[in-house]
Structures are given as C-alpha cells and as structure tokens.
Design a protein around this motif. Sequence first.
Motif, PDB file in Angstrom:
ATOM      1  N   MET A   1      -9.349 -24.138  -8.095  1.00  0.00           N
ATOM      2  CA  MET A   1      -7.907 -24.368  -8.056  1.00  0.00           C
ATOM      3  C   MET A   1      -7.135 -23.117  -8.476  1.00  0.00           C
ATOM      4  O   MET A   1      -6.094 -22.805  -7.897  1.00  0.00           O
ATOM      5  CB  MET A   1      -7.546 -25.548  -8.972  1.00  0.00           C
ATOM      6  N   LEU A   2      -7.656 -22.389  -9.475  1.00  0.00           N
ATOM      7  CA  LEU A   2      -6.994 -21.158  -9.890  1.00  0.00           C
ATOM      8  C   LEU A   2      -7.041 -20.123  -8.763  1.00  0.00           C
ATOM      9  O   LEU A   2      -6.048 -19.435  -8.495  1.00  0.00           O
ATOM     10  CB  LEU A   2      -7.663 -20.610 -11.147  1.00  0.00           C
ATOM     11  N   THR A   3      -8.175 -20.007  -8.085  1.00  0.00           N
ATOM     12  CA  THR A   3      -8.294 -19.061  -6.974  1.00  0.00           C
ATOM     13  C   THR A   3      -7.319 -19.394  -5.855  1.00  0.00           C
ATOM     14  O   THR A   3      -6.613 -18.523  -5.344  1.00  0.00           O
ATOM     15  CB  THR A   3      -9.736 -19.065  -6.435  1.00  0.00           C
ATOM     16  N   LEU A   4      -7.238 -20.668  -5.492  1.00  0.00           N
ATOM     17  CA  LEU A   4      -6.335 -21.065  -4.415  1.00  0.00           C
ATOM     18  C   LEU A   4      -4.875 -20.955  -4.826  1.00  0.00           C
ATOM     19  O   LEU A   4      -4.006 -20.629  -4.002  1.00  0.00           O
ATOM     20  CB  LEU A   4      -6.651 -22.495  -3.987  1.00  0.00           C
ATOM     21  N   PHE A   5      -4.589 -21.209  -6.100  1.00  0.00           N
ATOM     22  CA  PHE A   5      -3.213 -21.066  -6.565  1.00  0.00           C
ATOM     23  C   PHE A   5      -2.754 -19.612  -6.461  1.00  0.00           C
ATOM     24  O   PHE A   5      -1.608 -19.332  -6.062  1.00  0.00           O
ATOM     25  CB  PHE A   5      -3.093 -21.558  -8.010  1.00  0.00           C
ATOM     26  N   LEU A   6      -3.638 -18.670  -6.791  1.00  0.00           N
ATOM     27  CA  LEU A   6      -3.291 -17.259  -6.656  1.00  0.00           C
ATOM     28  C   LEU A   6      -3.160 -16.848  -5.196  1.00  0.00           C
ATOM     29  O   LEU A   6      -2.379 -15.950  -4.861  1.00  0.00           O
ATOM     30  CB  LEU A   6      -4.345 -16.395  -7.351  1.00  0.00           C
ATOM     31  N   LEU A   7      -3.890 -17.521  -4.318  1.00  0.00           N
ATOM     32  CA  LEU A   7      -3.801 -17.217  -2.888  1.00  0.00           C
ATOM     33  C   LEU A   7      -2.537 -17.786  -2.247  1.00  0.00           C
ATOM     34  O   LEU A   7      -2.240 -17.464  -1.094  1.00  0.00           O
ATOM     35  CB  LEU A   7      -5.037 -17.758  -2.152  1.00  0.00           C
ATOM     36  N   THR A   8      -1.812 -18.641  -2.977  1.00  0.00           N
ATOM     37  CA  THR A   8      -0.588 -19.223  -2.421  1.00  0.00           C
ATOM     38  C   THR A   8       0.432 -18.151  -2.075  1.00  0.00           C
ATOM     39  O   THR A   8       1.186 -18.279  -1.099  1.00  0.00           O
ATOM     40  CB  THR A   8       0.018 -20.229  -3.418  1.00  0.00           C
ATOM     41  N   THR A   9       0.456 -17.075  -2.846  1.00  0.00           N
ATOM     42  CA  THR A   9       1.372 -15.965  -2.578  1.00  0.00           C
ATOM     43  C   THR A   9       0.832 -15.021  -1.512  1.00  0.00           C
ATOM     44  O   THR A   9       1.469 -14.004  -1.231  1.00  0.00           O
ATOM     45  CB  THR A   9       1.637 -15.187  -3.869  1.00  0.00           C
ATOM     46  N   LEU A  10      -0.346 -15.333  -0.949  1.00  0.00           N
ATOM     47  CA  LEU A  10      -1.019 -14.509   0.077  1.00  0.00           C
ATOM     48  C   LEU A  10      -1.516 -13.187  -0.475  1.00  0.00           C
ATOM     49  O   LEU A  10      -1.948 -12.313   0.288  1.00  0.00           O
ATOM     50  CB  LEU A  10      -0.081 -14.246   1.274  1.00  0.00           C
ATOM     51  N   ASP A  11      -1.439 -13.014  -1.795  1.00  0.00           N
ATOM     52  CA  ASP A  11      -1.960 -11.804  -2.411  1.00  0.00           C
ATOM     53  C   ASP A  11      -3.475 -11.934  -2.582  1.00  0.00           C
ATOM     54  O   ASP A  11      -3.967 -12.843  -3.233  1.00  0.00           O
ATOM     55  CB  ASP A  11      -1.294 -11.591  -3.778  1.00  0.00           C
ATOM     56  N   GLY A  12      -4.223 -11.035  -1.986  1.00  0.00           N
ATOM     57  CA  GLY A  12      -5.675 -11.079  -2.040  1.00  0.00           C
ATOM     58  C   GLY A  12      -6.297 -11.958  -0.986  1.00  0.00           C
ATOM     59  O   GLY A  12      -7.519 -12.199  -1.018  1.00  0.00           O
ATOM     60  N   LEU A  13      -5.478 -12.454  -0.046  1.00  0.00           N
ATOM     61  CA  LEU A  13      -6.024 -13.323   0.992  1.00  0.00           C
ATOM     62  C   LEU A  13      -6.979 -12.555   1.906  1.00  0.00           C
ATOM     63  O   LEU A  13      -7.996 -13.108   2.352  1.00  0.00           O
ATOM     64  CB  LEU A  13      -4.881 -13.929   1.806  1.00  0.00           C
ATOM     65  N   THR A  14      -6.687 -11.289   2.165  1.00  0.00           N
ATOM     66  CA  THR A  14      -7.554 -10.491   3.048  1.00  0.00           C
ATOM     67  C   THR A  14      -8.949 -10.350   2.461  1.00  0.00           C
ATOM     68  O   THR A  14      -9.967 -10.529   3.164  1.00  0.00           O
ATOM     69  CB  THR A  14      -6.935  -9.102   3.271  1.00  0.00           C
ATOM     70  N   ASP A  15      -9.024 -10.049   1.165  1.00  0.00           N
ATOM     71  CA  ASP A  15     -10.335  -9.926   0.519  1.00  0.00           C
ATOM     72  C   ASP A  15     -11.065 -11.261   0.505  1.00  0.00           C
ATOM     73  O   ASP A  15     -12.296 -11.309   0.689  1.00  0.00           O
ATOM     74  CB  ASP A  15     -10.161  -9.403  -0.907  1.00  0.00           C
ATOM     75  N   ALA A  16     -10.347 -12.350   0.288  1.00  0.00           N
ATOM     76  CA  ALA A  16     -10.992 -13.665   0.275  1.00  0.00           C
ATOM     77  C   ALA A  16     -11.539 -14.033   1.649  1.00  0.00           C
ATOM     78  O   ALA A  16     -12.640 -14.596   1.766  1.00  0.00           O
ATOM     79  CB  ALA A  16      -9.987 -14.720  -0.199  1.00  0.00           C
ATOM     80  N   VAL A  17     -10.793 -13.702   2.704  1.00  0.00           N
ATOM     81  CA  VAL A  17     -11.273 -14.002   4.063  1.00  0.00           C
ATOM     82  C   VAL A  17     -12.513 -13.173   4.383  1.00  0.00           C
ATOM     83  O   VAL A  17     -13.489 -13.692   4.979  1.00  0.00           O
ATOM     84  CB  VAL A  17     -10.149 -13.738   5.075  1.00  0.00           C
ATOM     85  N   ARG A  18     -12.520 -11.916   4.010  1.00  0.00           N
ATOM     86  CA  ARG A  18     -13.691 -11.069   4.264  1.00  0.00           C
ATOM     87  C   ARG A  18     -14.911 -11.590   3.525  1.00  0.00           C
ATOM     88  O   ARG A  18     -16.026 -11.631   4.078  1.00  0.00           O
ATOM     89  CB  ARG A  18     -13.396  -9.642   3.846  1.00  0.00           C
ATOM     90  N   ALA A  19     -14.727 -11.985   2.269  1.00  0.00           N
ATOM     91  CA  ALA A  19     -15.851 -12.545   1.514  1.00  0.00           C
ATOM     92  C   ALA A  19     -16.322 -13.860   2.129  1.00  0.00           C
ATOM     93  O   ALA A  19     -17.531 -14.146   2.167  1.00  0.00           O
ATOM     94  CB  ALA A  19     -15.449 -12.755   0.061  1.00  0.00           C
ATOM     95  N   GLY A  20     -15.398 -14.663   2.642  1.00  0.00           N
ATOM     96  CA  GLY A  20     -15.777 -15.925   3.263  1.00  0.00           C
ATOM     97  C   GLY A  20     -16.508 -15.728   4.580  1.00  0.00           C
ATOM     98  O   GLY A  20     -17.425 -16.501   4.903  1.00  0.00           O
TER      99      GLY A  20
END
Length: 305
Positions: free
Chosen positions: A184-203
């Motif tokens: 939930m903390l990870t997704l809450f931080l992704l709400t602002t789209l900050d770090g979304l690119t790194d999360a998509v690459r890791a996924g």
Amino acid sequence: MNQPTQAGPGRRRLAVHCRRIAEDPSFGMAVFVVILLNAGLMGAETYSGLADAHRQVLQLAENGCLTLFTLEMLLRLGAYADRPKAFFRDPWNIFDLLIVASAFLPFLRENTTVLRLLRLARVLRTARFLPHLRILLLAVGRSLPGTASFLFVGALVLYVYAMVGWVCFAQSDPGHYGSIGRAMLTLFLLTTLDGLTDAVRAGLEISRFSIVYYASYALLASFVLVNVLIGVVLNSLDEAREMEEAEARARERAANDMDPADEVRDRIVAARLALDDLEASLSLIPATAKALPDREQERQLESAR
C-alpha cells in the motif's frame, strides 16, 4: 402582548458612531494590516537569535497588536449597541470575539503552545476582509463530506491493488510488496506517478502482464480519482459562492425591510449628529467674521440712499 424594549437614545448614538467607524473601508484596511503585522511578528519569533536580541521590542509589538484588536472588537460591539442580538447572528463576529477574548484568559496565557496557536488563528481573520478567501474557506468546509467519501473509495482501490501486488510480486520484490503495508505504501507513492517508470521496468522483468497492472492503477488512481476529487471541490466552491450571494441578498433584504420606527430613529440620530457638528463648526467662527454680512448690508443701504 409586551413590546420589546427599545434601545435608549444614548445607545443609538453610540451605535451610529461606532458603525460609522467600523464600516469605513480605511478602518477595515487598517485592521487587515495589523493582522498581517501580527503574522510577521510570529514568523520573526521563530528565529531564536532575532527573538533573543529583540525580545522586548517583539513583546511590545505583540501587546500593541492585541490592544488594537481589542479596540476593534469594542468598536464592533458598540456598532451593535442598539441591537446586541444581531451581533451573535454573524458567525464571523463570534469567531473574532473568541479569538480576541482568549488572549485574556489566565490559564491560556500561561500555556505558551496554546497561546501561539490562538495567535496563529488570528491570521484566519483575514477572511473577514477578503470575500474570495471567505468563499474558499466555506468551500473547503462543504467539501469535507465528499472528500471523506473519496478517501474511502481511494483506500478501497489502494487495498485491492495492494493485495494483487502482494500476490504477484511478493516473492520477486519483497522490498516493495512483501506485505500488505509495504504494498500500500508503494502504490500510494506511485499515485503521484513519481517512480512509475522504474516500477514498470522492474515489473516487466517479472512478467509482461505487469504493464496491465501498473497502467490500470495509474489510470484509475492518478487520473479518475483525482479528477473526481477536483469535481467535488469545484462543486463545493459553486455552492459556497451561491451561499455567499444568498447571505448578501438576505442582508440587503433585511436592511430594506427595517422597521419604519427604527429607520426614523436612525434618521433622527443622524440629523442630531449633523446639527451638533454644525453647531461646533459655528462656534469656531470668529465674531468679526459673523459681523461681516451685517456691515455689507449697511453699506448696500447707504449706497441705495
């Protein structure tokens, strides 16, 4: 049926004098400047070096601001001397009275933290002199129920996506999805789209279908829900503006529907004040100036003969 007790002439004269001062635009501007000065003094006290070097000056300035606020409140109370109940019908009058009166309560003056918070509340009094700010504050208050519903829906979406992320990425990325709290903390931080690119690459290194997970979350949480919140605030802003206009019309209607007897009394008091001013100005005219018209008439009569 008993008639309500009418205010005496002394109270009516006091109300007219105080109302004339309190409704003057220059008076409101002066109070607004004092409020800003009080806010500046509070900011200056946060600098320890400046506060220690000029402690007496800052204390005198604070006492001066409090004195001016007290005088302003006494003037506003005096403006309602002929109708005291009307003073408490305005929520802003009650708010101002509580803020100013709290500075004189002994148990509050001894508590430095509470006293500073009450001094900070004086800054909110600027809304009294800024109609647009008053509308915004009213809109924020009216948007709270809708914001609470939005927070519930947002928490529900966050929880569902966090559970899906824990199921899919807990073993591969325990640092971000090892538990429901971390997810939930990870997704809450992704709400602002900050770090979304790194999360998509890791996924994508885990599964190609992770792009669906992150894309749907970004679309729902960052676009749909945020726009819903903006819509709630805008709707509340429109309602607050309509309420402010309705109150203004009600005040104007109440002023137009004034009791004829009260209107006559107000006119009589205003006429008496004008006559007193004229009498005071006549007493300042020298006796020689008063004799000039008589001498001019004598000269005209002699020339006519």
